[in-house]
Write a protein that holds these residues in place. Structure first.
Motif, mmCIF file in Angstrom:
data_model
loop_
_atom_site.group_PDB
_atom_site.id
_atom_site.type_symbol
_atom_site.label_atom_id
_atom_site.label_comp_id
_atom_site.label_asym_id
_atom_site.label_seq_id
_atom_site.Cartn_x
_atom_site.Cartn_y
_atom_site.Cartn_z
ATOM 1 N N UNK A 1 0.828 -1.208 0.000
ATOM 2 C CA UNK A 1 0.000 0.000 0.000
ATOM 3 C C UNK A 1 0.865 1.262 0.000
ATOM 4 N N UNK A 2 1.953 1.218 0.746
ATOM 5 C CA UNK A 2 2.863 2.362 0.808
ATOM 6 C C UNK A 2 3.471 2.631 -0.564
ATOM 7 N N UNK A 3 3.805 1.587 -1.310
ATOM 8 C CA UNK A 3 4.372 1.767 -2.649
ATOM 9 C C UNK A 3 3.424 2.549 -3.557
ATOM 10 N N UNK A 4 2.130 2.317 -3.398
ATOM 11 C CA UNK A 4 1.147 3.030 -4.210
ATOM 12 C C UNK A 4 1.013 4.491 -3.761
ATOM 13 N N UNK A 5 1.078 4.709 -2.460
ATOM 14 C CA UNK A 5 0.836 6.045 -1.909
ATOM 15 C C UNK A 5 2.041 6.964 -2.007
ATOM 16 N N UNK A 6 3.239 6.383 -2.079
ATOM 17 C CA UNK A 6 4.468 7.170 -2.131
ATOM 18 C C UNK A 6 5.278 6.744 -3.357
ATOM 19 N N UNK A 7 4.915 7.247 -4.532
ATOM 20 C CA UNK A 7 5.593 6.826 -5.761
ATOM 21 C C UNK A 7 7.045 7.301 -5.809
ATOM 22 N N UNK A 8 7.858 6.550 -6.503
ATOM 23 C CA UNK A 8 9.265 6.913 -6.672
ATOM 24 C C UNK A 8 9.386 8.200 -7.476
ATOM 25 N N UNK A 9 10.336 9.043 -7.090
ATOM 26 C CA UNK A 9 10.611 10.284 -7.800
ATOM 27 C C UNK A 9 11.636 10.039 -8.926
ATOM 28 N N UNK A 10 12.046 11.092 -9.576
ATOM 29 C CA UNK A 10 12.957 10.957 -10.712
ATOM 30 C C UNK A 10 14.283 10.304 -10.333
ATOM 31 N N UNK A 11 14.661 10.445 -9.068
ATOM 32 C CA UNK A 11 15.912 9.838 -8.592
ATOM 33 C C UNK A 11 15.676 8.481 -7.940
ATOM 34 N N UNK A 12 14.453 7.928 -8.096
ATOM 35 C CA UNK A 12 14.053 6.644 -7.523
ATOM 36 C C UNK A 12 13.856 6.684 -6.011
ATOM 37 N N UNK A 13 13.969 7.856 -5.400
ATOM 38 C CA UNK A 13 13.708 8.000 -3.978
ATOM 39 C C UNK A 13 12.217 8.265 -3.738
ATOM 40 N N UNK A 14 11.791 8.129 -2.490
ATOM 41 C CA UNK A 14 10.421 8.478 -2.118
ATOM 42 C C UNK A 14 10.466 9.603 -1.094
ATOM 43 N N UNK A 15 9.398 10.391 -1.066
ATOM 44 C CA UNK A 15 9.314 11.539 -0.160
ATOM 45 C C UNK A 15 8.266 11.273 0.913
ATOM 46 N N UNK A 16 8.702 11.260 2.168
ATOM 47 C CA UNK A 16 7.813 11.046 3.301
ATOM 48 C C UNK A 16 7.476 12.390 3.938
ATOM 49 N N UNK A 17 6.233 12.824 3.773
ATOM 50 C CA UNK A 17 5.747 14.026 4.458
ATOM 51 C C UNK A 17 5.508 13.700 5.928
ATOM 52 N N UNK A 18 5.957 14.608 6.817
ATOM 53 C CA UNK A 18 5.827 14.323 8.248
ATOM 54 C C UNK A 18 5.523 15.613 8.994
ATOM 55 N N UNK A 19 4.235 15.959 9.180
ATOM 56 C CA UNK A 19 3.886 17.160 9.946
ATOM 57 C C UNK A 19 4.111 16.950 11.445
ATOM 58 N N UNK A 20 4.604 17.976 12.107
ATOM 59 C CA UNK A 20 4.830 17.927 13.560
ATOM 60 C C UNK A 20 4.373 19.243 14.188
ATOM 61 N N UNK A 21 3.658 19.115 15.304
ATOM 62 C CA UNK A 21 3.187 20.279 16.054
ATOM 63 C C UNK A 21 4.161 20.575 17.189
ATOM 64 N N UNK A 22 4.481 21.852 17.363
ATOM 65 C CA UNK A 22 5.417 22.296 18.403
ATOM 66 C C UNK A 22 4.762 23.358 19.281
ATOM 67 N N UNK A 23 5.191 23.390 20.530
ATOM 68 C CA UNK A 23 4.937 24.592 21.336
ATOM 69 C C UNK A 23 5.985 24.715 22.424
ATOM 70 N N UNK A 24 6.281 25.962 22.744
ATOM 71 C CA UNK A 24 7.168 26.325 23.855
ATOM 72 C C UNK A 24 6.322 27.186 24.788
ATOM 73 N N UNK A 25 6.053 26.671 25.973
ATOM 74 C CA UNK A 25 5.161 27.337 26.931
ATOM 75 C C UNK A 25 5.965 27.798 28.153
ATOM 76 N N UNK A 26 5.744 29.032 28.575
ATOM 77 C CA UNK A 26 6.412 29.598 29.742
ATOM 78 C C UNK A 26 5.401 29.754 30.862
ATOM 79 N N UNK A 27 5.734 29.222 32.042
ATOM 80 C CA UNK A 27 4.849 29.371 33.190
ATOM 81 C C UNK A 27 4.953 30.779 33.751
#
Length: 257
Positions: free
Chosen positions: A230-256
């Motif tokens: 399933x991953x092969x279908x969702x993340x096709x190879x690019x021109x260099x035969x590599x795949x690109x994994x998108x990875x969103x991350x949420x951050x926060x820096x909170x001060x008391x």
């Protein structure tokens, strides 16, 4: 869940450490006396704290014996303790609580953040990074394969292992109620990986664990093969035969306050 596999996790150490490095770079405290790295893993994030604040007393906490063994080898001068973060109730306050890619495994974030804020000194900082990728193909396909395979009953609860990440407005409100001001942002990292198999290897030590742990070795192999297809279908190879994994991350820096 079964113990975490530190060796598997560290296959992608540089990519996994980058968000922690970005997070620590946004901490506004010039000096601190004490810090705790909750969910410290193999110590790669703890090392960043030690390097940024060489005079601070640093404690690393994790519930994985394998991760802690690697952390102690990496940083023998730092104290590491086995601890379930959900039950952590220290008898002291810290200048910095660092939580890199761990709070997504814990429920009830409004109450959790309120509790962590009470563990901060006035003016102390809670620095948090959480994967926000449950809607990415990588994670939607975990659930798809779980539901469609012969292991569906075994994996019925697997998708509930992680907490759904809230909105910026949610975390702003929750932190405000906890007595903290907050700097919030999200970054989508794009990791260039060798192939679909590398994406599978990436998540075997993290997101796939709730799906793999309940299965027999034979079932694990079958599940991973279906997932890779399933991953092969969702993340096709690019021109260099590599795949690109998108990875969103949420951050926060909170001060008391």
């Amino acid at each position: 869940m079964a113990d975490w596999n530190a060796g598997q996790y560290l296959k992608f150490e540089d990519q996994r450490t980058r968000p922690a490095s970005d997070l620590i770079g946004r901490i506004p405290l010039a000096e601190i006396r004490s810090a705790v790295d909750i969910g410290c893993g193999p110590g790669n994030s703890t090392e960043l704290i030690v390097d940024r604040y060489p005079g601070a007393r640093v404690l690393g906490l994790d519930n994985s014996p394998d991760m802690l063994a690697k952390a102690r080898m990496r940083l023998p001068e730092v104290t590491f303790e086995e601890m379930d973060i959900a039950a952590w109730n220290p008898g002291e306050r810290y200048d910095l609580i660092f939580a890199n890619a761990v709070l997504q495994w814990l429920p009830d974030h409004p109450r959790l953040l309120a509790r962590l804020a009470t563990c901060l000194e006035t003016g102390g900082c809670l620095a948090v990074q959480m994967p926000n990728n449950l809607q990415e193909p990588s994670h939607r396909l975990m659930q798809k394969v779980a539901q469609e395979g012969p292991w569906a009953d075994k994996l019925a609860a697997a998708s509930q292992a992680r907490e759904e990440i809230g909105s910026f407005e949610d975390y702003h409100s929750w932190l405000l109620q906890a007595g903290c001001s907050a700097d919030l942002w999200q970054t989508t990292y794009v990791h260039t990986l060798a192939d679909a198999g590398a994406i599978v290897e990436w998540f075997k030590s993290t997101g796939l664990k709730p799906y793999l742990d309940p299965l027999s070795p034979e079932e694990q192999s079958a599940y991973l093969e279906r997932y890779r297809e399933e991953i092969e279908k969702a993340y096709p190879a690019q021109a260099d035969d590599k795949v690109l994994l998108r990875f969103p991350r949420l951050f926060f820096v909170a001060l008391r306050q």
